[in-house]
Design a protein around this motif. Structure first.
Motif, short mmCIF file in Angstrom:
data_model
loop_
_atom_site.label_atom_id
_atom_site.label_comp_id
_atom_site.label_asym_id
_atom_site.label_seq_id
_atom_site.Cartn_x
_atom_site.Cartn_y
_atom_site.Cartn_z
N ALA A 17 5.84 6.71 -22.71
CA ALA A 17 4.39 6.57 -22.84
C ALA A 17 3.86 5.45 -21.96
O ALA A 17 2.77 5.55 -21.39
CB ALA A 17 4.02 6.32 -24.29
N SER A 18 4.63 4.37 -21.79
CA SER A 18 4.16 3.25 -20.96
C SER A 18 4.07 3.64 -19.49
O SER A 18 3.34 3.02 -18.74
CB SER A 18 5.08 2.04 -21.13
OG SER A 18 6.35 2.31 -20.55
N ARG A 19 4.81 4.66 -19.10
CA ARG A 19 4.77 5.12 -17.70
C ARG A 19 3.76 6.24 -17.49
O ARG A 19 3.68 6.81 -16.42
CB ARG A 19 6.15 5.57 -17.27
CG ARG A 19 7.11 4.39 -17.24
CD ARG A 19 8.46 4.79 -16.80
NE ARG A 19 9.32 3.60 -16.81
CZ ARG A 19 10.60 3.62 -16.61
NH1 ARG A 19 11.21 4.76 -16.37
NH2 ARG A 19 11.30 2.51 -16.64
N GLY A 20 3.01 6.58 -18.54
CA GLY A 20 1.94 7.57 -18.41
C GLY A 20 2.44 9.00 -18.41
O GLY A 20 1.72 9.90 -17.98
N ALA A 21 3.65 9.25 -18.89
CA ALA A 21 4.19 10.60 -18.92
C ALA A 21 4.15 11.14 -20.35
O ALA A 21 4.01 10.39 -21.30
CB ALA A 21 5.63 10.59 -18.41
N GLN A 22 4.28 12.43 -20.47
CA GLN A 22 4.31 13.08 -21.78
C GLN A 22 5.76 13.35 -22.16
O GLN A 22 6.47 14.03 -21.44
CB GLN A 22 3.53 14.40 -21.71
CG GLN A 22 3.49 15.17 -23.01
CD GLN A 22 2.72 14.45 -24.10
OE1 GLN A 22 1.80 13.72 -23.83
NE2 GLN A 22 3.12 14.67 -25.33
#
Length: 119
Positions: A17-22
């Motif tokens: 989540a911190s890397r902006g992925a699902q």
């Protein structure tokens, strides 16, 4: 220091989540929603809701989870052929990678059954 599997899973969701992925990890069959205190918990809850709404089989196809699993298995098999490329030159490293993939494809073809129609 020991890390429980639950905290490892929570850290995985947090990292993704911190890397902006699902995250595309199937929740356990008896999974309960987590308190939405972080981005990872919110992402897991969304995955859990989608899984409950669609059903596990449809969610699996919708999220393309089997494709991810096959890719991970293939990369693992390539790594079994050796952790590192030994050549120094870039073109030779490229050739070494192609040879490993060709070996893997050949071994996979040996295990694949061939079906023929009977009249």
């Amino acid at each position: 220091m020991r890390i429980s599997s639950a905290s490892r899973l929570a850290r995985s969701y947090e990292t993704i989540a911190s890397r902006g992925a699902q995250p595309v990890m199937p929740p356990r069959k008896n999974a309960e929603p987590w308190r939405p205190t972080s981005g990872g918990a919110i992402a897991r809850n969304r995955t859990l809701q989608a899984c409950m709404h669609l059903g596990r089989a449809k969610w699996s196809r919708w999220s393309r989870y089997p494709q991810r699993s096959r890719i991970e298995t293939t990369v693992h098999c390539i790594k079994l052929l050796g952790q590192r490329l030994t050549a120094q030159d870039f073109n030779r490293r490229l050739t070494e990678g192609y040879v490993r993939v060709a070996i893997l494809n050949h071994v996979t073809a040996l295990g694949t059954s061939i079906a023929q129609a009977v009249a």
